[in-house]
Design a protein around this motif. Structure first.
Motif: not given
Length: 955
Positions: A869-898
């Motif tokens: 997240r851009h606002r507080n520079n915190d990094v979050y992670s999700i581990i999965t053994n699949k090749t897809s994932v669903e995320l819920t994002l805050d509409p008032n912030d910017n994100y970088v995803i990898q």
């Protein structure tokens, strides 16, 4: 004059001199219409030397060892003589020594003890030092008797000085003393007062002559000559008396006195003996009687008459000389006359002041005077004073006191008068004067100076600048007088910085002077000059300087700055006095460092501000002193076996206080009293190592470090405690194991060393790849009682050998038995591909293609999605053994995803970063973007390629 004697001017010329006729005392008499005086006396003497009577002289018979005196028998003479003696034949002269002496007073030859070699003929030779004549006596034979040698006897003084010797001041005095005796006597001298002889006294001719040059009062007293040999001694005494010719202390001067006045003259002279006085008038001796009274050097004549005029002389005389002092007495008799001191024709005075009118006629005797105003004779009153010298004074004059004044003077020889007109004027007033102001360089200004004055007065204006008159011709470029007869305005053109100062307008009239002034300020003071260091010690410097221009505002104070090779630029310094006022031109700088080269400069300030600094003083070095600063940060410890390491922070050069600087290191085991000392003469050294096999390992020592230089020792630092070098641990850790955590990380574990006499500060893991080349080593060190450490940064799928050892300040101990382990295969090098994402509202769905590992890579065990997240520079992670994932994002912030792969070898390469900007400020887009129409319950979908999306939204 006669045929032999004639006058030429004031000179007496005598021809064909004859001793009998022309010898004597001469005195010159000088006369003119004013009188007669006598000159100093002159004595004429003739030098001569008659011949010896040429009769045969009887032989002198003496025994060997006896003393003898051969008489010269000096012929008639005048002038100073010198004496020598010829032995047997000319020019074989008798040589003087301790046994033989020729007196220059008597001319006699004295032989203290006759020897056989003395037998022969002796001739006295007399020389006249003025006429250069020389005469020879008849020979005197000296014969030895045949009745045997004479035995020893005590000295007999045959030649000695008189009982009383008069000596003139400044003369050279010679005293002779010689004795006969067997053995030959030794001569010595003393003063009976036991006062030692001054350095100027000389002893000559084996002490037979005592010479005192430049005789003074303090040389008087009784002198004693002592002759001594083994048989006894004898002495002769004489008293020196001091005499001096008279010299003047006070003389008389010419006098002009009126008839009937009294005369008093006094003259004073000094001499030894004290001189007596007499008085001459026109060369004739004055007698004390009637109006003429003489008392020592004082002459008084009462009620002078014309016949008393003439030339007078005071005469001071003692038996060693006579001196004269001359002066003229003029007796005046005349009727009053104002020819030299008339009253001014017109006199002006300001109303309200006091006026004095002088009546000073030339008259002998003094005239009696009276004053008239018009025809009215003036009498004394409250405002009118009449003084005995004829002066008239009128106090607080008014217009009514104006008019004609006449002084009339009268004595027995006649009457005279003088007249003047007195005009009373109104006071002059300054109607407009200059005012103080600030001026600007380059501009012009007019300083007004205007007066209201009485029309009868002449008014003159002048200006002064800083106490000096302004020369309007020389300074015409800047100064000009402007205005009319009652105006003296000053114009200053093209003002310069040096025009700041005090301007005074001076107004002069016939009756009074007035002034008015103003101060023009042009800026801060100019730089002081001539900064001189008068005196310097090890911590102070006394300075003096001369002030610069104050530029119109008085200098209120000075500041002193200093510079050394160790300072950055100029620094203010402490002084005595602490605050230097504007009238002080000297101060003492205090708190300086010893043996440091300083320069000083001075800045002046006034009401405008601080001026520019003076030129620097000549560089001076303060005197050296013992160090007063101890080294800091004293500590140490460590080193190798049997070493005590001591360290410190060096003393800066500017605090070393002198040459020959070094350190004194003192140490002792804790609990001991005696210090061991070591000296280091290098000022930049910061470490000392003491080596001794008897030092126990890791033993506490008290240490301190001091400083010294050529002047002595300075203070020591405070006492610190350090430990001697310790021994390396002797035991290796046990139960060492290693486990590969990933392709780059290995975990190493071990058991703590339980008990060892050496300290263990921590553990070190050493690792290498090839067991045949253990030199290719890496190390990981951990401090404390830890039993595991991770070794990272390794290569994947590689076998490593690892060993563990304990360490402390002395180094590392023995290594454990090596263990080996192979790192995991490296993670897949291929990042997740074909990443698609759908964004509906705040829900983001990500999809990607599966990653297939190569044979040399670790198998993929899952995936990790990282988003920041851009606002507080915190990094979050999700581990999965699949090749897809669903995320819920805050509409008032910017994100970088990898997205990255997971494997035993660690994390794999990441996908291209995905940037999601604030949803509230953008329309929902995705790889597959769907918009739902809620009222119609229909869904519209758009397919967008990822590369075109990255171009639309900035990265």
């Amino acid at each position: 004059s006669t045929y032999k004697r004639r006058l030429s001017g004031g000179n007496l010329i005598i021809t064909s001199l004859e001793r009998d006729q022309d010898s004597g005392v001469y005195q010159c008499t000088a006369s003119n219409t004013q009188g007669t005086i006598l000159s100093q006396r002159a004595t004429l003497q003739f030098a001569y030397l008659e011949s010896f009577k040429m009769q045969t002289r009887s032989a002198v018979n003496v025994r060997e060892g006896q003393g003898v005196v051969l008489l010269c028998g000096t012929p008639l003479h005048s002038g100073e003589l010198t004496f020598t003696w010829v032995f047997n034949e000319y020019p074989h002269f008798v040589q003087q020594d301790s046994r033989r002496f020729i007196s220059q007073e008597t001319g006699n030859l004295y032989i203290a003890k006759v020897e056989p070699s003395d037998v022969g003929n002796y001739t006295c030779v007399v020389n006249n030092t003025i006429t250069k004549e020389r005469v020879f006596s008849s020979p005197t034979p000296l014969v030895l008797r045949n009745d045997g040698a004479m035995g020893e006897y005590e000295p007999k003084i045959e030649l000695h000085f008189p009982d009383t010797i008069p000596a003139a001041k400044g003369s050279t005095l010679k005293l002779e003393c010689f004795a006969l005796g067997n053995p030959v006597p030794k001569i010595s001298w003393r003063r009976t007062s036991d006062v030692s002889f001054p350095n100027k006294v000389k002893l000559k001719n084996s002490n037979a002559i005592l010479e005192i040059p430049s005789f003074q009062q303090e040389d008087t007293g009784t002198y004693e000559c002592i002759a001594e040999n083994s048989r006894g001694k004898n002495a002769a005494r004489g008293r020196m008396s001091f005499h001096a010719t008279p010299h003047w202390l006070q003389t008389m001067t010419d006098k002009s006195l009126s008839i009937e006045e009294n005369l008093f003259w006094e003259c004073k002279a000094n001499g030894k003996p004290k001189p007596s006085y007499s008085w001459l008038k026109n060369g004739e001796t004055l007698i004390s009687e009637g109006r003429v009274q003489i008392e020592n050097g004082a002459l008084s004549i009462s009620s002078l008459n014309l016949s008393d005029g003439g030339m007078y002389q005071c005469v001071a005389e003692n038996k060693h000389g006579i001196i004269y002092s001359s002066a003229e007495l003029m007796v005046l008799a005349s009727a009053p006359s104002f020819s030299q001191n008339p009253l001014s024709r017109v006199l002006k005075a300001r109303s309200g002041c006091d006026v004095s009118l002088d009546c000073r006629p030339h008259a002998s005797p003094r005239a009696i005077s009276l004053w008239k105003r018009g025809t009215e004779i003036l009498q004394r009153s409250e405002r009118i004073s009449l003084f005995p010298n004829g002066t008239l004074k009128i106090a607080n004059v008014t217009k009514r006191d104006g008019g004609t004044y006449t002084c009339i003077a009268k004595n027995q020889f006649g009457t005279a008068s003088t007249t003047g007109r007195l005009i009373i004027t109104e006071p002059t007033r300054i109607s407009q004067g200059p005012s103080s102001t600030e001026i600007t360089v380059g501009e012009s200004i007019v300083l007004p100076c205007q007066v209201t004055a009485d029309p009868a007065l002449d008014v003159a204006f002048s200006w002064a600048f800083n106490g000096q008159p302004i020369d309007f011709h020389q300074d015409a470029d800047h100064f000009e007088r402007v205005g009319g007869s009652f105006s003296g305005d000053l114009m200053i053109r093209n003002i310069q910085l040096n025009h700041g100062g005090k301007y005074v307008c001076l107004i002069d009239t016939d009756v009074e002077s007035l002034s008015t002034d103003a101060i023009l300020v042009s800026g801060p003071p100019s730089p002081p000059d001539l900064v001189v260091v008068e005196e310097v010690t090890d911590s102070t410097a006394q300075l003096s300087w001369s002030p610069g221009q104050d530029n119109g505002s008085p200098i209120t104070g000075y500041v002193i700055q200093a510079r050394t090779p160790f300072t950055v630029g100029w620094q203010a310094v402490d002084t005595v006095p602490e605050v230097i006022n504007g009238n002080t031109l000297t101060a003492t700088v205090v708190g300086l460092n010893a043996w440091v080269e300083y320069e000083f400069r001075v800045l002046a300030s006034n009401s405008v501000g601080m001026g520019e600094p003076s030129p620097p003083s000549t560089k001076i070095r303060t005197e050296d002193a013992m160090p007063d600063t101890a080294p800091t940060d004293v500590g140490g410890g460590g080193g190798t076996k049997s070493e005590l390491v001591i360290t410190w922070e060096p003393v800066p050069e500017e605090l070393q206080n002198g040459e020959g600087f070094g350190y004194i290191i003192a140490f002792r085991p804790v609990g001991m009293v005696t210090w061991t000392r070591a000296v280091i003469s290098a000022p930049s050294v910061t470490r000392y190592v003491f080596r001794n096999d008897t030092i126990p390992p890791f033993s506490p020592f008290n240490i301190k470090v001091g400083a010294f230089n050529n002047r002595g020792e300075g203070p020591f630092s405070s006492i610190a405690t350090v430990f001697s070098a310790e021994e390396v641990p002797r035991v290796a850790p046990e139960r060492v194991s290693a486990k590969s955590l990933s392709a780059a990380d290995i975990e190493v574990t071990w058991e703590l060393i339980a008990s060892t006499p050496e300290r263990v500060l921590g553990y070190e893991v050493v690792y290498w790849e090839d067991d045949t080349k253990p030199d290719t080593v890496g190390k990981v060190r951990i401090t404390g009682n830890y039993t595991a450490v991770n070794v990272s940064g390794l290569q994947g799928n590689t076998q490593y050998y690892l060993a563990v050892c304990a360490f402390n300040t002395a180094g590392t101990g023995p290594q454990s038995v090596p263990v080996n382990v192979t790192t995991k295969k490296p993670p897949p090098g291929q990042p997740p591909q074909n990443v698609e994402w759908n964004l509906i509202g705040s829900q983001l769905v990500l999809q990607w293609d599966p990653v297939i590992a190569l044979e040399t890579e670790s198998e993929v065990t899952g995936y990790i999605v990282l988003y920041r997240r851009h606002r507080n520079n915190d990094v979050y992670s999700i581990i999965t053994n699949k090749t897809s994932v669903e995320l819920t994002l805050d509409p008032n912030d910017n994100y970088v995803i990898q997205i990255k792969t997971l494997s035993e070898g660690g994390l794999g390469e990441g996908s291209e970063p995905i940037h999601i900007y604030q949803l509230s400020k953008s329309f929902p887009v995705a790889i597959k973007m769907c918009l739902t129409s809620l009222p119609l319950r229909t869904e519209i979908c758009f397919q967008i390629q990822p590369h075109s999306f990255r171009g639309f939204f900035p990265q």
